[in-house]
Design an enzyme around this catalytic site. Structure first.
Site, PDB file in Angstrom:
ATOM      1  N   ALA A 123     -25.755   1.413 -22.063  1.00 19.59           N
ATOM      2  CA  ALA A 123     -25.575   2.195 -20.832  1.00 19.59           C
ATOM      3  C   ALA A 123     -24.176   2.804 -20.789  1.00 19.59           C
ATOM      4  O   ALA A 123     -23.184   2.110 -21.048  1.00 19.59           O
ATOM      5  CB  ALA A 123     -25.784   1.297 -19.616  1.00 19.59           C
ATOM      6  N   VAL A 182      -9.245 -12.493 -20.816  1.00 18.92           N
ATOM      7  CA  VAL A 182      -7.829 -12.897 -20.792  1.00 18.92           C
ATOM      8  C   VAL A 182      -7.258 -12.898 -22.205  1.00 18.92           C
ATOM      9  O   VAL A 182      -7.768 -13.582 -23.095  1.00 18.92           O
ATOM     10  CB  VAL A 182      -7.641 -14.298 -20.171  1.00 18.92           C
ATOM     11  CG1 VAL A 182      -6.162 -14.668 -20.113  1.00 18.92           C
ATOM     12  CG2 VAL A 182      -8.248 -14.356 -18.777  1.00 18.92           C
ATOM     13  N   GLY A 185      -7.084 -10.645 -24.699  1.00 14.54           N
ATOM     14  CA  GLY A 185      -7.741  -9.966 -25.825  1.00 14.54           C
ATOM     15  C   GLY A 185      -8.396 -10.907 -26.808  1.00 14.54           C
ATOM     16  O   GLY A 185      -9.304 -11.665 -26.475  1.00 14.54           O
ATOM     17  N   GLU A 221      -5.659  -0.032 -19.027  1.00 17.63           N
ATOM     18  CA  GLU A 221      -6.892   0.006 -18.239  1.00 17.63           C
ATOM     19  C   GLU A 221      -7.232   1.466 -17.919  1.00 17.63           C
ATOM     20  O   GLU A 221      -6.382   2.348 -18.041  1.00 17.63           O
ATOM     21  CB  GLU A 221      -6.702  -0.781 -16.931  1.00 17.63           C
ATOM     22  CG  GLU A 221      -6.498  -2.261 -17.140  1.00 17.63           C
ATOM     23  CD  GLU A 221      -7.652  -2.916 -17.886  1.00 17.63           C
ATOM     24  OE1 GLU A 221      -8.796  -2.846 -17.439  1.00 17.63           O
ATOM     25  OE2 GLU A 221      -7.405  -3.497 -18.957  1.00 17.63           O
ATOM     26  N   ASP A 255      -3.508  -6.344 -13.449  1.00 20.65           N
ATOM     27  CA  ASP A 255      -4.277  -6.876 -14.584  1.00 20.65           C
ATOM     28  C   ASP A 255      -3.775  -8.276 -14.949  1.00 20.65           C
ATOM     29  O   ASP A 255      -4.567  -9.212 -15.113  1.00 20.65           O
ATOM     30  CB  ASP A 255      -4.136  -5.921 -15.786  1.00 20.65           C
ATOM     31  CG  ASP A 255      -4.877  -6.435 -17.004  1.00 20.65           C
ATOM     32  OD1 ASP A 255      -6.109  -6.266 -17.059  1.00 20.65           O
ATOM     33  OD2 ASP A 255      -4.225  -7.021 -17.887  1.00 20.65           O
ATOM     34  N   LYS A 309      -5.658 -12.021 -14.595  1.00 20.59           N
ATOM     35  CA  LYS A 309      -5.725 -13.009 -15.679  1.00 20.59           C
ATOM     36  C   LYS A 309      -5.106 -14.343 -15.239  1.00 20.59           C
ATOM     37  O   LYS A 309      -5.615 -15.417 -15.564  1.00 20.59           O
ATOM     38  CB  LYS A 309      -5.023 -12.459 -16.924  1.00 20.59           C
ATOM     39  CG  LYS A 309      -5.789 -11.288 -17.543  1.00 20.59           C
ATOM     40  CD  LYS A 309      -4.926 -10.503 -18.503  1.00 20.59           C
ATOM     41  CE  LYS A 309      -5.703  -9.395 -19.181  1.00 20.59           C
ATOM     42  NZ  LYS A 309      -4.854  -8.448 -19.913  1.00 20.59           N
TER      43      LYS A 309
HETATM   44  P1  NDP Z   1     -13.351   2.265 -21.269  1.00 19.24           P
HETATM   45  O1  NDP Z   1     -12.954   3.063 -20.066  1.00 19.24           O
HETATM   46  O2  NDP Z   1     -12.868   2.688 -22.601  1.00 19.24           O
HETATM   47  O3  NDP Z   1     -14.957   2.185 -21.349  1.00 19.24           O
HETATM   48  C1  NDP Z   1     -15.755   2.014 -20.217  1.00 19.24           C
HETATM   49  C2  NDP Z   1     -17.194   2.292 -20.618  1.00 19.24           C
HETATM   50  O4  NDP Z   1     -18.046   2.070 -19.492  1.00 19.24           O
HETATM   51  C3  NDP Z   1     -17.446   3.746 -21.057  1.00 19.24           C
HETATM   52  O5  NDP Z   1     -18.337   3.786 -22.140  1.00 19.24           O
HETATM   53  C4  NDP Z   1     -18.106   4.397 -19.833  1.00 19.24           C
HETATM   54  O6  NDP Z   1     -19.006   5.433 -20.167  1.00 19.24           O
HETATM   55  C5  NDP Z   1     -18.874   3.214 -19.284  1.00 19.24           C
HETATM   56  N1  NDP Z   1     -19.150   3.330 -17.860  1.00 19.24           N
HETATM   57  C6  NDP Z   1     -18.271   3.530 -16.857  1.00 19.24           C
HETATM   58  N2  NDP Z   1     -18.918   3.546 -15.669  1.00 19.24           N
HETATM   59  C7  NDP Z   1     -20.224   3.332 -15.950  1.00 19.24           C
HETATM   60  C8  NDP Z   1     -21.392   3.244 -15.157  1.00 19.24           C
HETATM   61  N3  NDP Z   1     -21.346   3.349 -13.841  1.00 19.24           N
HETATM   62  N4  NDP Z   1     -22.567   3.007 -15.791  1.00 19.24           N
HETATM   63  C9  NDP Z   1     -22.644   2.888 -17.133  1.00 19.24           C
HETATM   64  N5  NDP Z   1     -21.559   2.955 -17.933  1.00 19.24           N
HETATM   65  C10 NDP Z   1     -20.378   3.195 -17.354  1.00 19.24           C
HETATM   66  O7  NDP Z   1     -12.920   0.766 -20.953  1.00 19.24           O
HETATM   67  P2  NDP Z   1     -12.535  -0.380 -22.001  1.00 19.24           P
HETATM   68  O8  NDP Z   1     -13.539  -0.431 -23.073  1.00 19.24           O
HETATM   69  O9  NDP Z   1     -11.106  -0.280 -22.342  1.00 19.24           O
HETATM   70  O10 NDP Z   1     -12.655  -1.683 -21.066  1.00 19.24           O
HETATM   71  C11 NDP Z   1     -13.904  -2.237 -20.739  1.00 19.24           C
HETATM   72  C12 NDP Z   1     -13.702  -3.598 -20.090  1.00 19.24           C
HETATM   73  O11 NDP Z   1     -13.020  -4.437 -21.004  1.00 19.24           O
HETATM   74  C13 NDP Z   1     -12.839  -3.582 -18.822  1.00 19.24           C
HETATM   75  O12 NDP Z   1     -13.299  -4.589 -17.956  1.00 19.24           O
HETATM   76  C14 NDP Z   1     -11.460  -3.939 -19.338  1.00 19.24           C
HETATM   77  O13 NDP Z   1     -10.650  -4.514 -18.339  1.00 19.24           O
HETATM   78  C15 NDP Z   1     -11.845  -4.949 -20.402  1.00 19.24           C
HETATM   79  N6  NDP Z   1     -10.843  -5.151 -21.439  1.00 19.24           N
HETATM   80  C16 NDP Z   1     -10.311  -4.097 -22.098  1.00 19.24           C
HETATM   81  C17 NDP Z   1      -9.389  -4.284 -23.096  1.00 19.24           C
HETATM   82  C18 NDP Z   1      -8.753  -3.164 -23.848  1.00 19.24           C
HETATM   83  O14 NDP Z   1      -7.826  -3.424 -24.633  1.00 19.24           O
HETATM   84  N7  NDP Z   1      -9.195  -1.919 -23.656  1.00 19.24           N
HETATM   85  C19 NDP Z   1      -8.977  -5.656 -23.474  1.00 19.24           C
HETATM   86  C20 NDP Z   1      -9.616  -6.709 -22.728  1.00 19.24           C
HETATM   87  C21 NDP Z   1     -10.517  -6.448 -21.741  1.00 19.24           C
HETATM   88  P3  NDP Z   1     -18.503   6.774 -20.899  1.00 19.24           P
HETATM   89  O15 NDP Z   1     -18.203   6.366 -22.312  1.00 19.24           O
HETATM   90  O16 NDP Z   1     -19.668   7.663 -20.803  1.00 19.24           O
HETATM   91  O17 NDP Z   1     -17.301   7.218 -20.143  1.00 19.24           O
HETATM   92  N1  HSE Z   2      -5.025  -3.441 -20.219  1.00 21.19           N
HETATM   93  C1  HSE Z   2      -5.046  -4.739 -20.726  1.00 21.19           C
HETATM   94  C2  HSE Z   2      -3.720  -5.043 -21.399  1.00 21.19           C
HETATM   95  C3  HSE Z   2      -6.145  -4.897 -21.732  1.00 21.19           C
HETATM   96  O1  HSE Z   2      -2.926  -4.115 -21.612  1.00 21.19           O
HETATM   97  O2  HSE Z   2      -3.436  -6.206 -21.669  1.00 21.19           O
HETATM   98  C4  HSE Z   2      -6.324  -6.309 -22.229  1.00 21.19           C
HETATM   99  O3  HSE Z   2      -6.809  -7.129 -21.219  1.00 21.19           O
END
Ligand code: NDP
Ligand code: HSE
Length: 429
Positions: free
Chosen positions: A45, A133, A135, A191, A202, A206
């Site tokens: 999704a 928390v 990574g 984020e 953030d 954590k």
């Molecule tokens: P991104 O913004 O890169 O990705 C979010 C994804 O969710 C995208 O594919 C987006 O779609 C999709 N999306 C957003 N809204 C919807 C919706 N309503 N329905 C369906 N799909 C949706 O985020 P990240 O991958 O960076 O982060 C994801 C999670 O992981 C978050 O909770 C973040 O806090 C956590 N996290 C992230 C880390 C990081 O280093 N980035 C590390 C640890 C945790 P589309 O691609 O079409 O925009």
């Molecule tokens: N935005 C977060 C960070 C991602 O910079 O640590 C990992 O949780």
């Protein structure tokens, strides 16, 4: 090995989700062998269906995440969308329709973990969130399982990669704040709204998760004292360097000495260069856990980024699938101690205060009196005068945070104090 695959629904295919999908595909045979059944990516999704997503069958892409989690044949939902809604409703709906959940969503867990834990328990499903928390660093499972027989008294560390990257670049490469933030965002660390990183939300989320698990109690985001790094200047970093220190954004969760309450806080702090946390560079994270029997443990590794975070997600996916095949579930919420969370004022810490003062007789005595009146003992004082003005740097001994902030408030009212150039807590000594 079972031949019927376990079906996985991936909610979100961004920085983290795309790496989860890639590893699921490229390591399919190893994952199947470790689980005892193959995995099948049953749907993905996203928000923008037309975006090209390398290595993913376009037929799997949907914008209807709700329909995907309601299918009824999904074994595990991996939620990597982020934010509160629709993530919360999607997770609880997944539990209702037979799936366990792996999530990386610290914001949601810190805000409303109770709803998720309760829904998982009610429906007999797993809720795993190692990636939420620090990574790639295994931290949730060691706290929830390996240390379940010990008493954890303190968790202290660097849990946000973006802010550590920014402070590191400002400190060692002389980069500007905005330039370093842009770089962290381009590398996929930040984020979706980087305010969550730089304002400390953030790290506070954590800290809430870590404190809850470590002390077997409920700690919510609002219970965590939070200060970000937006006020940290290059002058603060230079001042820290002069003291043989550096500046880090720390998350600190502590059980009170009498064991009857806990505190959780996130704020920038000076730490000595000799402290192991001082050498944590770029987007790396490091967390110290102090437990009664185990002593001091240190966890270190990449704290953000697609592949490192996907590693933690995949580890959870394997664990949840194994549980499913065994007809079991892993540990749920443990909040039996019901310890209250005390306010920041009760925390005992040290301050580094940089004052601009008039350079004339009696000023130092006046300043020292204010400290004494608030019961705050001074450790060191350094003064540098120029043209009738002086810069006064005071480092205190440990005192209650309320007494320290009362001292600063009173100092601001002195005619001879022209300004408070910076205030920073000192930790790690
Ligand atoms: P991104 O913004 O890169 O990705 C979010 C994804 O969710 C995208 O594919 C987006 O779609 C999709 N999306 C957003 N809204 C919807 C919706 N309503 N329905 C369906 N799909 C949706 O985020 P990240 O991958 O960076 O982060 C994801 C999670 O992981 C978050 O909770 C973040 O806090 C956590 N996290 C992230 C880390 C990081 O280093 N980035 C590390 C640890 C945790 P589309 O691609 O079409 O925009
Ligand atoms: N935005 C977060 C960070 C991602 O910079 O640590 C990992 O949780």
């Amino acid at each position: 090995m079972r031949t019927r695959p376990l079906k996985v629904a991936l909610l979100g295919c961004g920085v983290v989700g795309s790496e989860v999908a890639r590893i699921m595909t490229t390591h399919a045979d190893d994952l199947a062998a470790r689980i005892g059944a193959p995995l099948e990516l049953a749907g993905v999704a996203v928000r923008r269906p037309s975006k090209v997503r390398e290595g993913i069958d376009p037929a799997l892409i949907t914008t209807d995440a709700t329909a995907l989690v309601k299918r009824g044949d999904i074994d595990v939902v991996v939620e990597v969308i982020g934010g509160i809604e629709p993530a919360r409703t999607l997770i609880t709906t997944a539990f209702e329709h037979g799936a366990s959940v792996v999530s990386a969503n610290k914001a949601l867990l810190a805000k409303d973990g109770t709803t998720l834990y309760d829904a998982a328990a009610r429906h007999g499903r797993d809720l795993y969130f190692e990636a939420a928390v620090a990574g790639a660093i295994p931290l949730i499972r060691p706290l929830r399982e390996s240390l379940a027989g010990d008493t954890v008294n303190r968790v202290l560390g660097i849990v946000n990669g973006t802010t550590n990257f920014i402070l590191d670049r400002m400190d060692t490469a002389g980069s500007g704040y905005s330039e370093a933030l842009d770089e962290a965002t381009a590398l996929g660390y930040a984020e979706a709204d980087p305010t969550a990183d730089v304002e400390g939300f953030d790290a506070a989320a954590k800290a809430a998760i870590l404190a809850g698990i470590a002390f077997h109690t409920r700690v919510r985001l609002d219970d965590v004292h939070r200060e970000g790094i937006t006020e940290v200047t290059s002058a603060d970093l230079a001042s820290a360097q002069r003291m043989g220190c550096t500046v880090k954004l720390l998350a600190i969760c502590e059980r009170a000495a009498d064991g009857k309450s806990v505190t959780a806080r996130v704020h920038p702090a000076m730490i000595p260069l000799s402290h192991p946390l001082a050498s944590v560079r770029e987007a790396y994270n490091a967390v110290f856990v102090e437990a009664e029997a185990a002593g001091q443990l240190m966890f270190y590794g990449p704290g953000a980024g697609g592949a490192p975070t996907a590693s933690a997600v995949l580890g959870d996916l394997v664990a949840v699938c194994r549980n499913k095949l065994n007809g079991a579930t892993g540990p749920g919420e443990s909040a039996y101690t019901r310890l209250p969370v005390s306010s920041m004022g009760e925390v005992v810490t040290r301050y580094h205060i940089n004052l601009d003062v008039a350079d004339k007789p009696g000023v130092l005595a006046q300043v020292a009196t204010v400290f004494a009146e608030h019961g705050v003992s001074i450790d060191t004082v350094r003064q540098k005068g120029k043209d009738g003005e002086a810069s006064l740097v005071v480092v205190t001994h440990r005192a209650a945070d309320a007494a320290l902030s009362g001292t600063v408030e009173a100092l601001r009212k002195l005619d001879t104090v022209r300004g408070v150039a910076s205030i920073m807590r000192v930790e790690g000594e």
